[in-house]
Design a protein around this motif. Structure first.
Motif, PDB file in Angstrom:
ATOM      1  N   MET A  91       0.813  -1.211   0.000  1.00  0.00           N
ATOM      2  CA  MET A  91       0.000   0.000   0.000  1.00  0.00           C
ATOM      3  C   MET A  91       0.848   1.264   0.000  1.00  0.00           C
ATOM      4  SD  MET A  91      -3.067  -0.877  -0.314  1.00  0.00           S
ATOM      5  CE  MET A  91      -3.833   0.693   0.031  1.00  0.00           C
ATOM      6  N   LEU A 150       1.034  -3.971  -9.284  1.00  0.00           N
ATOM      7  CA  LEU A 150      -0.315  -4.216  -8.780  1.00  0.00           C
ATOM      8  C   LEU A 150      -1.350  -3.462  -9.621  1.00  0.00           C
ATOM      9  CD1 LEU A 150       0.381  -3.874  -4.942  1.00  0.00           C
ATOM     10  CD2 LEU A 150       0.227  -5.975  -6.297  1.00  0.00           C
ATOM     11  N   GLY A 201       7.607  -1.350  -7.759  1.00  0.00           N
ATOM     12  CA  GLY A 201       6.920  -2.604  -7.505  1.00  0.00           C
ATOM     13  C   GLY A 201       5.417  -2.450  -7.414  1.00  0.00           C
ATOM     14  N   ALA A 202       4.967  -1.320  -6.841  1.00  0.00           N
ATOM     15  CA  ALA A 202       3.523  -1.106  -6.679  1.00  0.00           C
ATOM     16  C   ALA A 202       2.827  -0.939  -8.014  1.00  0.00           C
ATOM     17  CB  ALA A 202       3.276   0.125  -5.807  1.00  0.00           C
ATOM     18  N   GLY A 254       3.634   1.758  -1.566  1.00  0.00           N
ATOM     19  CA  GLY A 254       4.041   2.063  -2.928  1.00  0.00           C
ATOM     20  C   GLY A 254       2.939   2.746  -3.727  1.00  0.00           C
ATOM     21  N   ILE A 255       1.718   2.272  -3.579  1.00  0.00           N
ATOM     22  CA  ILE A 255       0.595   2.899  -4.273  1.00  0.00           C
ATOM     23  C   ILE A 255       0.382   4.317  -3.775  1.00  0.00           C
ATOM     24  CG2 ILE A 255      -1.904   2.803  -4.653  1.00  0.00           C
ATOM     25  CD1 ILE A 255      -1.690  -0.225  -4.650  1.00  0.00           C
ATOM     26  N   ALA A 271       9.507   4.896  -2.099  1.00  0.00           N
ATOM     27  CA  ALA A 271       8.837   3.610  -2.304  1.00  0.00           C
ATOM     28  C   ALA A 271       9.737   2.422  -2.023  1.00  0.00           C
ATOM     29  CB  ALA A 271       8.296   3.520  -3.728  1.00  0.00           C
ATOM     30  N   GLN A 272      11.009   2.528  -2.420  1.00  0.00           N
ATOM     31  CA  GLN A 272      11.888   1.359  -2.268  1.00  0.00           C
ATOM     32  C   GLN A 272      13.331   1.700  -1.949  1.00  0.00           C
ATOM     33  OE1 GLN A 272      10.652  -0.214  -6.067  1.00  0.00           O
ATOM     34  NE2 GLN A 272      12.507   0.498  -7.083  1.00  0.00           N
TER      35      GLN A 272
END
Length: 459
Positions: free
Chosen positions: A1, A336, A332-333, A3-4, A39-40
């Motif tokens: 979540m 999804l 990565g998000a 990442g989104i 995010a990462q």
């Protein structure tokens, strides 16, 4: 979540800061790096040089000739007085009582003929201003009127348009600029009709009165302008030559050499559409110079230089948005989101294609940028889904093009910002009507296009 949330925050920041006037050339790489960091956690430099810049450069390599030739052609149209003559001729033919329709058609004729929408905005604004003042119509409707004629149906729907949005899908689907012509005409007619009805309704709702003067006037052009025939002929040539090269000349060329590594190990099917537009704009530009030699000779070098310069900012802005989108797509998000988009339409790949392309166009604020990202990441997937479902590549092409023309016109879109600046108006004053004709109308047309394509296939 997380990442989104980062993706949503990066998009919100892009819209807000672009609205505040921050340069996209600075904004997109900074937001891209920040998105990766949040995010990462990196790697930041590799993201900038190997993801952002690779995607940015790849877009420029593939599409710079179209931006360059389109801008040069548009500048020649402007400097020769042809753009003004075309707009004025349409306005005279329809009369002041049809001021809104006259401005829409003036923009549509020029953009469908290959003139850059930025050039059209500058060329039509002073004429639209004079006509709206004469008809006692509110000035706040001028940006939406120009946007309807220049940013919508001639950009994505009408078959054969030389707009970059109609060119990008061709190498992915092996199509040509005239893909799904009947469906394109229907979608274009819906955009035009719905947008025109809205503007006429708003003119009655607001009531008479032009408002305070503001904005910049365009160059008046040569003292002896061309005739309407001479002004229109180069635009006719763009369309006719595009058709001729697409279906007549290029398919008959010996192009087996394209399979060699030196030429990218491709085939003429992937290049035919782009080659056709390059050839059509090149020959039409030469014809334009020949027809207007006396008007252009004294300033020809200056005009060509200005046209070349005019191509740089649009392509770099668009390419930088492609780079931003590529970085977002690397998170990565995003996987999804992508997985959801692919399955969003169920067994109908057209719905999935439309949703994915629209979302990416909205995220980047660019029709061509969003389309490029969607096709670069999911183009092969959609083509295979289309084949499995019996959907024609021509239909995939037209849905892709039309899908880019809705959410791309959100407030951070560069063309929207430029148009409001030319007209001397703010988002608060004029964006509501722009949104109705350039966002809502195209989305309605897209829904109808998908419904007809699903029921009857490509035609």
């Amino acid at each position: 979540m997380l990442g989104i949330a980062v993706i949503v925050a990066a998009l919100a920041a892009l819209i807000w800061l672009a609205y505040r006037g921050v340069s996209l050339l600075l904004l997109t790489p900074v937001l891209s790096v920040l998105a990766v960091l949040l995010a990462q956690g990196g790697p930041l430099l590799a993201t900038y040089t190997q993801v952002f810049m690779q995607a940015t450069g790849g877009f420029i390599v593939q599409y710079f000739p179209l931006f360059l030739l389109g801008a040069v052609f548009g500048k020649l149209m402007e400097a020769s007085g042809s753009a003004r003559v075309l707009a004025d001729g349409i306005i005279r033919g329809l009369g002041p009582s049809r001021a809104i329709l006259a401005v829409i058609l003036s923009c549509a004729v020029m953009t469908y003929g290959g003139v850059s929408l930025f050039v059209v905005a500058f060329a039509v604004w002073p004429i639209a201003s004079a006509l709206f003042r004469e008809a006692d119509l509110p000035k706040v409707l001028i940006p939406a009127t120009i946007a309807l004629g220049a940013f919508t149906f001639t950009m994505t729907a009408l078959p054969g348009t030389p707009a970059i949005q109609n060119a990008i899908p061709m190498p992915y689907f092996g199509t040509d600029p005239f893909a799904a012509p009947g469906l394109g005409v229907i979608a274009g007619a819906l955009m035009l009709g719905l947008g025109w009805l809205w503007l006429e309704y708003r003119a009655r709702r607001i009531g008479p009165g032009y408002g305070a003067d503001a904005g910049a006037d365009a160059d008046a052009g040569p003292s002896v302008p061309p005739s309407l025939f001479v002004a229109a002929l180069p635009l006719v040539l763009v369309l006719a030559l595009n058709l001729l090269f697409t279906f007549g000349v290029i398919p008959r060329l010996e192009t087996a050499y394209l399979a060699q590594p030196l030429y990218g190990q491709t085939d003429v099917g992937a290049l035919r559409g782009v080659w056709s537009i390059i050839a059509a704009l090149s020959f039409a530009s030469l014809a334009l110079v020949a027809l207007n030699w006396r008007r252009l000779a004294a300033r020809l070098s200056e005009t060509l230089d200005a046209g070349a310069r005019d191509s740089l900012m649009p392509i770099f802005n668009t390419a930088s948005l492609v780079g931003f989108g590529a970085v977002i797509a690397s998170l990565g998000a995003f996987g999804l989101i992508r997985d959801w988009v692919v399955t969003a339409g169920g067994d109908n790949p057209l719905i999935s294609l439309a949703i994915g392309t629209s979302l990416l166009a909205g995220m980047t604020g660019s029709a061509s940028g969003g389309m490029s990202i969607a096709l670069a990441t999911l183009g092969d997937t959609y083509l295979e889904m289309g084949r499995a479902a019996g959907v024609s590549p021509d239909l995939l092409h037209r849905v892709t093009a039309v899908a880019t023309g809705g959410l791309d016109a959100l407030p951070h879109n560069g063309a929207v910002i430029t148009l409001l600046t030319i007209c001397g108006l703010t988002h608060r004053e004029a964006y509501r009507d722009i949104a109705m004709v350039a966002v809502v109308g195209p989305i309605v047309a897209l829904v109808v296009l998908i419904a007809l394509g699903t029921a009857f296939g490509s035609f």
